[in-house]
Design an enzyme around this catalytic site. Structure first.
Site, PDB file in Angstrom:
ATOM      1  N   GLY A  60       0.981  -0.901   0.324  1.00 31.44           N
ATOM      2  CA  GLY A  60      -0.337   0.302   0.351  1.00 31.44           C
ATOM      3  C   GLY A  60       0.853   1.521   0.199  1.00 31.44           C
ATOM      4  O   GLY A  60       2.181   1.219   0.441  1.00 31.44           O
ATOM      5  N   CYS A  87       5.337  -6.246   1.707  1.00 34.39           N
ATOM      6  CA  CYS A  87       5.392  -4.743   1.536  1.00 34.39           C
ATOM      7  C   CYS A  87       4.539  -4.058   2.851  1.00 34.39           C
ATOM      8  O   CYS A  87       5.319  -3.913   4.055  1.00 34.39           O
ATOM      9  CB  CYS A  87       5.592  -4.290   0.661  1.00 34.39           C
ATOM     10  SG  CYS A  87       5.832  -2.216  -0.003  1.00 34.39           S
ATOM     11  N   TYR A  88       3.768  -3.201   2.638  1.00 32.61           N
ATOM     12  CA  TYR A  88       3.058  -2.516   3.599  1.00 32.61           C
ATOM     13  C   TYR A  88       3.321  -3.324   4.969  1.00 32.61           C
ATOM     14  O   TYR A  88       3.055  -3.137   5.854  1.00 32.61           O
ATOM     15  CB  TYR A  88       2.195  -1.840   2.836  1.00 32.61           C
ATOM     16  CG  TYR A  88       1.141  -0.979   3.997  1.00 32.61           C
ATOM     17  CD1 TYR A  88       1.680   0.662   4.841  1.00 32.61           C
ATOM     18  CD2 TYR A  88       0.386  -0.850   4.896  1.00 32.61           C
ATOM     19  CE1 TYR A  88       1.099   1.470   5.280  1.00 32.61           C
ATOM     20  CE2 TYR A  88      -0.764  -0.326   5.329  1.00 32.61           C
ATOM     21  CZ  TYR A  88      -0.230   1.307   6.050  1.00 32.61           C
ATOM     22  OH  TYR A  88      -0.815   1.414   7.020  1.00 32.61           O
ATOM     23  N   HIS A 174       7.730  -8.283  -3.235  1.00 29.89           N
ATOM     24  CA  HIS A 174       6.692  -8.251  -3.945  1.00 29.89           C
ATOM     25  C   HIS A 174       6.289  -9.057  -5.156  1.00 29.89           C
ATOM     26  O   HIS A 174       6.906  -9.444  -5.764  1.00 29.89           O
ATOM     27  CB  HIS A 174       6.334  -7.170  -4.818  1.00 29.89           C
ATOM     28  CG  HIS A 174       6.136  -5.270  -4.515  1.00 29.89           C
ATOM     29  ND1 HIS A 174       4.773  -5.428  -3.849  1.00 29.89           N
ATOM     30  CD2 HIS A 174       6.664  -4.219  -4.112  1.00 29.89           C
ATOM     31  CE1 HIS A 174       4.451  -4.470  -3.005  1.00 29.89           C
ATOM     32  NE2 HIS A 174       5.766  -3.548  -2.931  1.00 29.89           N
ATOM     33  N   GLU A 176       4.276 -11.100  -5.692  1.00 33.33           N
ATOM     34  CA  GLU A 176       3.307 -11.279  -6.713  1.00 33.33           C
ATOM     35  C   GLU A 176       3.676 -10.914  -8.319  1.00 33.33           C
ATOM     36  O   GLU A 176       3.458 -11.394  -9.676  1.00 33.33           O
ATOM     37  CB  GLU A 176       2.012 -10.276  -6.506  1.00 33.33           C
ATOM     38  CG  GLU A 176       2.720  -9.110  -6.469  1.00 33.33           C
ATOM     39  CD  GLU A 176       3.509  -8.089  -4.814  1.00 33.33           C
ATOM     40  OE1 GLU A 176       3.914  -9.691  -4.448  1.00 33.33           O
ATOM     41  OE2 GLU A 176       2.472  -7.410  -4.428  1.00 33.33           O
ATOM     42  N   ASP A 232     -16.478 -12.646 -22.486  1.00 30.12           N
ATOM     43  CA  ASP A 232     -17.137 -13.557 -21.263  1.00 30.12           C
ATOM     44  C   ASP A 232     -18.508 -13.560 -21.536  1.00 30.12           C
ATOM     45  O   ASP A 232     -18.943 -14.670 -21.007  1.00 30.12           O
ATOM     46  CB  ASP A 232     -17.048 -12.138 -20.923  1.00 30.12           C
ATOM     47  CG  ASP A 232     -15.770 -11.354 -20.199  1.00 30.12           C
ATOM     48  OD1 ASP A 232     -15.188 -12.710 -19.987  1.00 30.12           O
ATOM     49  OD2 ASP A 232     -14.870  -9.913 -19.934  1.00 30.12           O
ATOM     50  N   LYS A 375     -10.180 -13.216 -15.979  1.00 31.17           N
ATOM     51  CA  LYS A 375     -10.032 -12.968 -17.301  1.00 31.17           C
ATOM     52  C   LYS A 375      -9.242 -15.173 -17.767  1.00 31.17           C
ATOM     53  O   LYS A 375     -10.100 -15.332 -18.971  1.00 31.17           O
ATOM     54  CB  LYS A 375      -9.160 -12.127 -18.039  1.00 31.17           C
ATOM     55  CG  LYS A 375      -9.236 -11.755 -19.421  1.00 31.17           C
ATOM     56  CD  LYS A 375     -11.265 -10.936 -19.928  1.00 31.17           C
ATOM     57  CE  LYS A 375     -10.830 -10.879 -21.267  1.00 31.17           C
ATOM     58  NZ  LYS A 375     -12.734 -10.650 -21.457  1.00 31.17           N
TER      59      LYS A 375
END
Ligand code: XMP
Length: 519
Positions: A60, A87-88, A174, A176, A232, A375
């Protein structure tokens, strides 16, 4: 009920407003573990109720020691549920549990070499020295009681720390982000080894459960679905058709602004000769749209006209069908999160189709079968359902279609030109093997006419612009490097084969300052 068993194994991501938060959830799901995003404002009781197998606190933009900064309660760390702070989230964990976080003497940003202790369950099978993505100006200068340091960098003494007894893990970088070379392994270690998730979240079981759930909900009711031919709505329609067969009616509005042959391709899959037993209504409304668009040159006005006319046509068809119990919408998880309904990410766009109920169709309830999917998961579900790859991997196509890829006023003749040029461009990109690697590419009809010469004759024809971009999230993009030879082939084919075109441009603009579409 199936749903209970299906969603039993869940990780929750608590969102502190960082930019990579959807990415955290996606990476967890790549480990075959279901995961949902919640705002840091979510009640502790609600979190307990969700019975997560693990909790991840995201990054964040704030400093956790500042007044009013997003925070969490100490009790969150006392639930006996493993927690991973990123992180945050890592700094907050230390701050709340009695460590010290302060402004770092050296700000770290970008790819950074991190030295990890392989004895940590988080770093099992991770190289002792590994490249990670750092982005922080605060740092943990003192860990909270009970924690040991498990990673450091040249400038950051606490790149990771853990209290294995309490199952609390903190990492400053991070995992991710793909720049963190072994990040997926670290997240995998957390969700599968530390939290003990078995990894049962798979698209084949999603499909099976979604079908059962839809059947239960719909009973013998009637269902209406607006089909655009996009990924979709197609996946949603097929799911519904597998669940309730001919109780489903799909309305496909051909507004005359689709790509070449696209209307027929959609009909081939969903129409009476296709593999599904649904009621398929194709409305050929081309002329209506062309009449409404005649002489209109302003892009926003064109968009508005197309949108409104689309609703009108759909409404007329819906009236013919009569009252239905359910309306299907192809909402997907990023729509939910970006509407502020999931995580903390500021409301980026207000998606008219999330939560809001259209009032022009007479129905009782909305079904959003893809509401929990990202997605890439929608695509996998599509393949599971046997939808042709061509449709599943279709590139994004704007709702207003070619109406916004024709600069200036729209006419049937201009639509023909841009359709033909675009078809040639797509064919050559595929022939060159580039169709899977370029994010989005298409032809645009500029409103510019200029003098040329063809054979012995002077021409005064249109210029077509070719656009190709690479993008991660469609928020920013860069012009793709299409080989010059491919562009030349496309150029000569369009000029030779498409009447009315005598000049071709390649658009080099990135986004920003440009947009991806060229209207
Ligand atoms: P821009 O042009 O804003 O486009 O950079 C970003 C992405 O969004 C798509 N796009 C749309 N999609 N309805 C849609 O469903 C629209 O009105 C629309 N306008 C742009 C565009 O193709 C690109 O992928």
């Amino acid at each position: 009920m199936g749903r209970q068993v299906f969603f039993q194994e869940k990780i929750i991501v608590i969102d502190f407003g960082g930019q990579y938060n959807q990415l955290v959830a996606r990476r967890v799901r790549e480990c075959n573990v279901y995961c949902e995003i919640y705002s840091y404002r979510t009640d502790l009781d609600k979190i307990k109720e969700l019975k997560p197998k693990g909790i991840i606190l995201t990054g964040g933009p704030n400093s956790c020691y500042e007044k009013g900064a997003p925070t969490c309660t100490k009790e969150l760390f006392e639930l006996g549920i493993p927690v991973l702070g990123l992180c945050y989230g890592a700094q907050l964990m230390m701050h709340v549990l009695g460590g010290t976080v302060e402004r770092a003497p050296v700000r770290e940003y970008g790819k950074t070499e991190v030295f990890v202790e392989q004895t940590s369950p988080l770093f099992a099978d991770v190289s002792p020295s590994t490249v990670c993505w750092m982005s922080h100006f605060d740092y943990i200068s003192k860990t909270a009681p009970g924690f040991t340091v498990t990673a450091h960098t040249a400038d950051c003494p606490v790149a990771a720390a853990e209290d294995r007894k309490r199952q609390l893990y903190a990492i400053q970088f991070h995992p991710e982000v793909l720049h963190t070379q072994e990040g997926t392994k670290m997240l995998h270690n957390f969700v599968r080894s530390v939290c003990g998730c078995a990894g049962t979240w798979r698209m084949d079981s999603f499909v099976e459960h979604a079908i059962a759930e839809i059947r239960e909900k719909v009973g013998d009711g009637k269902v209406l679905c607006g089909l655009s031919g996009g990924v979709d709505s197609s996946v949603a329609a097929v799911l519904l058709s597998k669940a309730v067969g001919d109780q489903l009616t799909c309305v496909f509005v051909d507004h005359g602004l689709l790509r070449k042959n696209e209307g027929d391709e959609v009909e081939e899959v969903f129409g009476p000769n296709g593999p599904y037993e649904l009621n398929f209504v194709r409305v050929n409304a081309q002329d209506r749209f062309y009449v409404k668009l005649a002489g209109v040159t302003e892009p926003e006005e064109k968009r508005k006209i197309i949108g409104e006319e689309f609703i009108r046509v759909f409404e007329e068809e819906a009236k013919k069908i009569g009252a239905v119990e359910f309306l299907v919408q192809g909402t997907i998880y990023p729509d939910v999160v970006e509407s502020g309904l999931g995580g903390e990410s500021a409301v980026i766009k207000s998606h008219h189709n999330v939560g809001g109920l259209p009032d022009y169709v007479d129905f009782k309830e909305i079904i959003e079968p893809l509401r929990n999917l990202f997605k890439d998961e929608v695509r996998k579900a599509g393949l599971e359902l046997g939808i042709p790859e061509k449709l599943v991997y279709r590139q994004p196509f704007p709702g207003p279609g070619l109406g916004i890829r024709i600069i200036g006023d729209v006419t049937a003749e201009k639509v023909r030109i841009v359709q033909d040029a675009d078809a040639i461009y797509r064919e050559e990109i595929a022939k060159a093997g580039l169709d899977k690697s370029i994010g989005q590419y298409f032809a645009v009809l500029t409103n510019m006419r200029s003098v040329g010469v063809m054979g012995d004759e002077r021409t005064y024809d249109y210029a077509v612009a070719l656009r190709a971009v690479n993008t991660v999230d469609f928020m920013t993009a860069e012009s793709a490097e299409v080989p010059f030879a491919v562009l030349q082939t496309v150029m000569s084919r369009i000029i030779n084969e498409v009447r009315g075109v005598n000049r071709i441009f390649y658009d080099l603009t990135s986004k920003p300052p440009g947009t991806i579409e060229f209207e």
